[in-house]
Design a protein around this motif. Structure first.
Motif, PDB file in Angstrom:
ATOM      1  N   ASN A  73       0.820  -1.218   0.000  1.00 49.36           N
ATOM      2  CA  ASN A  73       0.000   0.000   0.000  1.00 49.36           C
ATOM      3  C   ASN A  73       0.849   1.262   0.000  1.00 49.36           C
ATOM      4  OD1 ASN A  73       0.972  -0.350   2.543  1.00 49.36           O
ATOM      5  ND2 ASN A  73      -0.938   0.098   3.619  1.00 49.36           N
ATOM      6  N   ASP A  74       2.076   1.155  -0.543  1.00 47.65           N
ATOM      7  CA  ASP A  74       2.984   2.309  -0.669  1.00 47.65           C
ATOM      8  C   ASP A  74       3.068   3.098   0.642  1.00 47.65           C
ATOM      9  OD1 ASP A  74       3.456   1.790  -3.432  1.00 47.65           O
ATOM     10  OD2 ASP A  74       1.515   2.682  -3.889  1.00 47.65           O
ATOM     11  N   PRO A  75       3.562   2.495   1.698  1.00 45.70           N
ATOM     12  CA  PRO A  75       3.566   3.157   3.004  1.00 45.70           C
ATOM     13  C   PRO A  75       4.496   4.358   3.050  1.00 45.70           C
ATOM     14  CG  PRO A  75       4.922   1.187   3.090  1.00 45.70           C
ATOM     15  CD  PRO A  75       4.229   1.176   1.756  1.00 45.70           C
ATOM     16  N   LYS A  76       4.152   5.311   3.889  1.00 43.18           N
ATOM     17  CA  LYS A  76       5.034   6.454   4.115  1.00 43.18           C
ATOM     18  C   LYS A  76       6.261   6.029   4.922  1.00 43.18           C
ATOM     19  CE  LYS A  76       2.222   9.466   2.237  1.00 43.18           C
ATOM     20  NZ  LYS A  76       2.580  10.195   0.986  1.00 43.18           N
ATOM     21  N   ALA A  77       6.040   5.118   5.869  1.00 43.18           N
ATOM     22  CA  ALA A  77       7.127   4.626   6.712  1.00 43.18           C
ATOM     23  C   ALA A  77       7.030   3.110   6.793  1.00 43.18           C
ATOM     24  CB  ALA A  77       7.056   5.234   8.112  1.00 43.18           C
ATOM     25  N   LEU A  78       8.188   2.464   6.822  1.00 44.24           N
ATOM     26  CA  LEU A  78       8.268   1.014   6.910  1.00 44.24           C
ATOM     27  C   LEU A  78       9.121   0.653   8.116  1.00 44.24           C
ATOM     28  CD1 LEU A  78       7.939  -1.894   5.708  1.00 44.24           C
ATOM     29  CD2 LEU A  78      10.034  -1.448   4.399  1.00 44.24           C
ATOM     30  N   VAL A  79       8.588  -0.188   9.004  1.00 39.91           N
ATOM     31  CA  VAL A  79       9.330  -0.677  10.165  1.00 39.91           C
ATOM     32  C   VAL A  79       9.545  -2.169   9.978  1.00 39.91           C
ATOM     33  CG1 VAL A  79       9.318  -1.024  12.658  1.00 39.91           C
ATOM     34  CG2 VAL A  79       8.403   1.090  11.688  1.00 39.91           C
ATOM     35  N   MET A  80      10.810  -2.594  10.046  1.00 39.16           N
ATOM     36  CA  MET A  80      11.167  -3.989   9.821  1.00 39.16           C
ATOM     37  C   MET A  80      11.919  -4.515  11.041  1.00 39.16           C
ATOM     38  SD  MET A  80      12.791  -3.374   6.043  1.00 39.16           S
ATOM     39  CE  MET A  80      12.827  -5.096   5.603  1.00 39.16           C
ATOM     40  N   VAL A  81      11.549  -5.703  11.501  1.00 38.46           N
ATOM     41  CA  VAL A  81      12.229  -6.321  12.636  1.00 38.46           C
ATOM     42  C   VAL A  81      12.922  -7.596  12.157  1.00 38.46           C
ATOM     43  CG1 VAL A  81      12.001  -7.217  14.971  1.00 38.46           C
ATOM     44  CG2 VAL A  81      10.446  -5.425  14.171  1.00 38.46           C
ATOM     45  N   SER A  82      14.230  -7.640  12.306  1.00 34.62           N
ATOM     46  CA  SER A  82      15.044  -8.808  11.900  1.00 34.62           C
ATOM     47  C   SER A  82      14.655  -9.272  10.503  1.00 34.62           C
ATOM     48  CB  SER A  82      14.870  -9.953  12.908  1.00 34.62           C
ATOM     49  OG  SER A  82      15.231  -9.546  14.199  1.00 34.62           O
ATOM     50  N   PRO A  83      14.790  -8.412   9.494  1.00 38.89           N
ATOM     51  CA  PRO A  83      14.245  -8.726   8.169  1.00 38.89           C
ATOM     52  C   PRO A  83      14.915  -9.898   7.471  1.00 38.89           C
ATOM     53  CG  PRO A  83      15.601  -6.751   8.074  1.00 38.89           C
ATOM     54  CD  PRO A  83      15.429  -7.086   9.515  1.00 38.89           C
ATOM     55  N   THR A  84      16.165 -10.219   7.813  1.00 39.87           N
ATOM     56  CA  THR A  84      16.852 -11.301   7.102  1.00 39.87           C
ATOM     57  C   THR A  84      17.109 -12.520   7.980  1.00 39.87           C
ATOM     58  OG1 THR A  84      19.076 -10.457   7.600  1.00 39.87           O
ATOM     59  CG2 THR A  84      17.978  -9.582   5.645  1.00 39.87           C
ATOM     60  N   ALA A  85      16.444 -12.602   9.125  1.00 39.88           N
ATOM     61  CA  ALA A  85      16.660 -13.737  10.027  1.00 39.88           C
ATOM     62  C   ALA A  85      16.250 -15.044   9.358  1.00 39.88           C
ATOM     63  CB  ALA A  85      15.875 -13.544  11.316  1.00 39.88           C
ATOM     64  N   GLY A  86      17.160 -16.002   9.351  1.00 41.51           N
ATOM     65  CA  GLY A  86      16.838 -17.329   8.851  1.00 41.51           C
ATOM     66  C   GLY A  86      16.683 -17.433   7.354  1.00 41.51           C
ATOM     67  N   VAL A  87      17.262 -16.492   6.595  1.00 44.75           N
ATOM     68  CA  VAL A  87      17.180 -16.582   5.142  1.00 44.75           C
ATOM     69  C   VAL A  87      18.585 -16.749   4.577  1.00 44.75           C
ATOM     70  CG1 VAL A  87      15.126 -15.137   5.140  1.00 44.75           C
ATOM     71  CG2 VAL A  87      17.328 -14.084   4.688  1.00 44.75           C
ATOM     72  N   ASP A  88      18.656 -17.303   3.371  1.00 46.66           N
ATOM     73  CA  ASP A  88      19.955 -17.548   2.761  1.00 46.66           C
ATOM     74  C   ASP A  88      20.549 -16.249   2.228  1.00 46.66           C
ATOM     75  OD1 ASP A  88      19.223 -17.242  -0.259  1.00 46.66           O
ATOM     76  OD2 ASP A  88      17.700 -18.594   0.550  1.00 46.66           O
ATOM     77  N   VAL A  89      21.816 -16.315   1.830  1.00 47.12           N
ATOM     78  CA  VAL A  89      22.546 -15.106   1.427  1.00 47.12           C
ATOM     79  C   VAL A  89      21.893 -14.434   0.220  1.00 47.12           C
ATOM     80  CG1 VAL A  89      24.737 -14.258   0.531  1.00 47.12           C
ATOM     81  CG2 VAL A  89      24.715 -15.939   2.373  1.00 47.12           C
ATOM     82  N   ARG A  90      21.476 -15.235  -0.757  1.00 47.47           N
ATOM     83  CA  ARG A  90      20.884 -14.646  -1.956  1.00 47.47           C
ATOM     84  C   ARG A  90      19.579 -13.931  -1.624  1.00 47.47           C
ATOM     85  NH1 ARG A  90      19.469 -17.792  -7.647  1.00 47.47           N
ATOM     86  NH2 ARG A  90      18.607 -15.979  -8.742  1.00 47.47           N
ATOM     87  N   SER A  91      18.744 -14.563  -0.806  1.00 50.40           N
ATOM     88  CA  SER A  91      17.484 -13.932  -0.418  1.00 50.40           C
ATOM     89  C   SER A  91      17.736 -12.688   0.417  1.00 50.40           C
ATOM     90  CB  SER A  91      16.618 -14.926   0.364  1.00 50.40           C
ATOM     91  OG  SER A  91      16.197 -15.990  -0.456  1.00 50.40           O
ATOM     92  N   LYS A  92      18.763 -12.742   1.269  1.00 54.02           N
ATOM     93  CA  LYS A  92      19.112 -11.572   2.078  1.00 54.02           C
ATOM     94  C   LYS A  92      19.447 -10.380   1.185  1.00 54.02           C
ATOM     95  CE  LYS A  92      21.710 -12.076   5.723  1.00 54.02           C
ATOM     96  NZ  LYS A  92      22.849 -12.257   6.648  1.00 54.02           N
ATOM     97  N   ASP A  93      20.270 -10.605   0.188  1.00 51.03           N
ATOM     98  CA  ASP A  93      20.631  -9.523  -0.730  1.00 51.03           C
ATOM     99  C   ASP A  93      19.406  -8.982  -1.458  1.00 51.03           C
ATOM    100  OD1 ASP A  93      23.283  -9.781  -0.027  1.00 51.03           O
ATOM    101  OD2 ASP A  93      23.827 -10.996  -1.763  1.00 51.03           O
ATOM    102  N   SER A  94      18.527  -9.893  -1.872  1.00 48.49           N
ATOM    103  CA  SER A  94      17.327  -9.481  -2.592  1.00 48.49           C
ATOM    104  C   SER A  94      16.398  -8.658  -1.701  1.00 48.49           C
ATOM    105  CB  SER A  94      16.596 -10.719  -3.112  1.00 48.49           C
ATOM    106  OG  SER A  94      15.420 -10.365  -3.799  1.00 48.49           O
ATOM    107  N   LEU A  95      16.236  -9.087  -0.448  1.00 50.05           N
ATOM    108  CA  LEU A  95      15.383  -8.362   0.490  1.00 50.05           C
ATOM    109  C   LEU A  95      15.921  -6.961   0.763  1.00 50.05           C
ATOM    110  CD1 LEU A  95      14.713 -11.281   2.971  1.00 50.05           C
ATOM    111  CD2 LEU A  95      12.896  -9.932   1.894  1.00 50.05           C
ATOM    112  N   LEU A  96      17.202  -6.868   1.038  1.00 52.13           N
ATOM    113  CA  LEU A  96      17.776  -5.562   1.369  1.00 52.13           C
ATOM    114  C   LEU A  96      17.793  -4.635   0.164  1.00 52.13           C
ATOM    115  CD1 LEU A  96      20.673  -6.700   3.733  1.00 52.13           C
ATOM    116  CD2 LEU A  96      18.437  -5.767   4.357  1.00 52.13           C
ATOM    117  N   ARG A  97      17.967  -5.204  -1.031  1.00 53.64           N
ATOM    118  CA  ARG A  97      17.907  -4.377  -2.241  1.00 53.64           C
ATOM    119  C   ARG A  97      16.499  -3.810  -2.426  1.00 53.64           C
ATOM    120  NH1 ARG A  97      19.934  -7.721  -5.282  1.00 53.64           N
ATOM    121  NH2 ARG A  97      18.059  -8.667  -6.182  1.00 53.64           N
ATOM    122  N   ALA A  98      15.481  -4.617  -2.149  1.00 47.54           N
ATOM    123  CA  ALA A  98      14.097  -4.148  -2.265  1.00 47.54           C
ATOM    124  C   ALA A  98      13.816  -3.028  -1.267  1.00 47.54           C
ATOM    125  CB  ALA A  98      13.128  -5.303  -2.049  1.00 47.54           C
TER     126      ALA A  98
END
Length: 510
Positions: free
Chosen positions: A427-452
């Motif tokens: 919903n195109d938020p004005k602010a995004l709060v993320m808690v432990s966004p890459t916990a338990g994910v592999d390196v490739r997914s981590k890079d993809s998540l942080l790039r997004a």
């Protein structure tokens, strides 16, 4: 064990160590949890085990307590091999772990918890005798708790002492304390340390796991450091400087952040998240922070810092005692998730399985939950429109799935987390709060998540990343450090790993 320093108090031919793990290796699929690691703990000492998240501490503890079998290596107690994994009584007689999350059953009495599955010998349970045995046990270890009280009424400090007494009642004299101070205040911590010293003098051995390095220097004689699944050092605490300990945990202490080329966010950018004077008893107090449009702000701290509770308050999952939370100039109703979302917040929770996903629903249903009102007239979801929106999300966030129809419980951890992120940004938020966004994910997914996330910031979303993983914070414009419920430091872009770890662990600057 290769490369391990001889532990103080263990001399060849003298008393055998209370516990010893040598050349331990353990893999979970492609993940190496431990590689030829180990630890030697002298009888009667308090020995610290430290390392960053993912270093291998939890895996080593699970092997020391007989919950996991190592792929290679061996464990000994008092010089004799560890029991077979199936012989749980034999393990209880040798080692016990008091976990950060209590194993006490709150609906049972203290006495029932102390003698769980040991209430009776033959015939009916003698409840009066059980309480008397419990009182004798507690008195013997100086634990001032009513054995008839419901365990759920105990303080955190009392529950820990009851668990220690329960462990000792099995005959174990080797106790593992996993983050024992995480939920204690200063006075309770000192009482715990005093009790540990008394028990240590009586022959009890402790393995002490903590993110607060100051405590290692207060209560421990030796320290073992794990990093990247390997043993780094074991050394007497009084011979190891704080700087050297941090360097052992992080690697090259002089390594600074590199490769961050995001343009600086101007001071003129509007504030999209404004936290003022926020306080919640038992978690945090007097918190002020601002996040501007397009800004990435990190929030780091140990388990007892209050950082997760603060994020949950911003998202409306908790209601603060004092202070306000404003989103893009609006002040949503405190303690209301729908109000926070309506005001322009996106939220990625700490536990995606329990809080972030509806496992039996499809990728499309999970990802579009906040925008169902846009997927058809009068609030009726048009399936074709939902599938089309979800397909765009799958492509945008590189979600590996059979299609929008696939249930999310069939996805890998990294792809499930991408679905949660897609929903938070739907919903195109004005602010995004993320808690432990890459916990338990592999390196490739981590890079993809942080790039997004970085791309969302480039589109104008202000982002607060709450994490204790340094890699999650490397692109942040600044990082706030929380310690025991307060923001104690702000670190600008360009920080060194050792600088941030030192602040998080509460190590006093010289």
């Amino acid at each position: 064990m290769t490369g391990q320093t001889q532990t103080a108090g263990t001399v060849a031919g003298a008393v055998a160590p209370a516990a010893e793990a040598r050349d331990i290796s353990k893999r979970y699929g492609a993940t190496v949890a431990l590689h030829s690691a180990g630890i030697t703990i002298a009888r009667g000492e308090t020995h610290a085990l430290v390392g960053r998240n993912g270093a291998g501490k939890s895996t080593l503890v699970s092997i020391l307590t007989g919950l996991q079998r190592p792929d290679s290596g061996h464990v000994q107690f008092d010089g004799t091999p560890a029991p077979a994994l199936a012989d749980r009584d034999a393990w209880r007689q040798r080692v016990a772990c008091v976990y950060q999350k209590s194993t006490i059953i709150p609906t049972l009495t203290v006495a029932e918890n102390l003698f769980l599955n040991r209430q009776a010998g033959r015939g009916l349970i003698d409840w009066r005798g059980l309480r008397r045995r419990a009182a004798d046990l507690l008195d013997g270890y100086g634990v001032a708790v009513d054995p008839a009280a419901l365990a759920g009424s105990l303080t955190v400090e009392q529950r820990q002492l009851v668990e220690i007494a329960r462990a000792l009642s099995f005959g174990a004299t080797f106790i593992i304390l996993d983050e024992p101070t995480a939920q204690l205040d200063g006075a309770a911590i000192e009482r715990l340390f005093d009790r540990m010293r008394e028990l240590q003098a009586a022959g009890v051995t402790f393995l002490f796991i903590s993110h607060h390095l100051q405590e290692v220097y207060e209560v421990c004689q030796n320290v073992t450091v794990l990093r990247d699944a390997r043993h780094i050092l074991t050394q007497p605490v009084d011979t190891l400087s704080r700087e050297a300990l941090v360097a052992a945990m992080t690697g090259d202490a002089g390594e600074t952040l590199a490769g961050v080329d995001r343009p600086a966010v101007p001071d003129s950018a509007p504030v999209v998240l404004d936290v003022a004077g926020l306080g919640l008893s038992g978690f945090y107090e007097d918190i002020d922070l601002k996040v501007r449009a397009g800004e990435l702000v990190g929030l780091i701290g140990s388990g007892s810092s209050g950082k997760v509770a603060l994020a949950e308050t911003i998202a409306g999952l908790r209601r603060a005692d004092t202070g306000t939370v404003s989103l893009a100039g609006n002040t949503p109703k405190p303690g209301s998730v729908p109000a926070a979302l309506a005001a322009g917040l996106g939220y990625l929770p700490q536990d995606r399985h329990r809080e972030g996903l509806v496992p039996l629903l499809s990728v499309a249903e999970n990802a579009t939950l906040p925008i169902t009102d846009r997927l058809g007239p009068a609030g009726i979801v048009a399936p074709a429109r939902q599938r089309a929106v979800a397909q765009r999300m799958i492509e945008m966030y590189d979600i590996k799935t059979d299609g929008p129809h696939q249930p999310v419980n069939g996805l890998s951890g990294g792809n499930a987390q991408k679905v949660v992120l897609a929903r938070a940004l739907s919903n195109d938020p004005k602010a995004l709060v993320m808690v432990s966004p890459t916990a338990g994910v592999d390196v490739r997914s981590k890079d993809s998540l942080l790039r997004a996330v970085t791309e969302a910031a480039a589109r104008g979303t202000g982002v607060l990343i709450v994490s204790d993983e340094l890699d999650d914070l490397r692109s942040c414009d600044r990082v706030l450090v929380m310690f025991h419920g307060r923001v104690v430091r702000e670190v600008s872009r360009g920080w060194a790993d050792a600088e941030l770890v030192t602040a998080v662990e509460g190590v006093e600057e010289p």
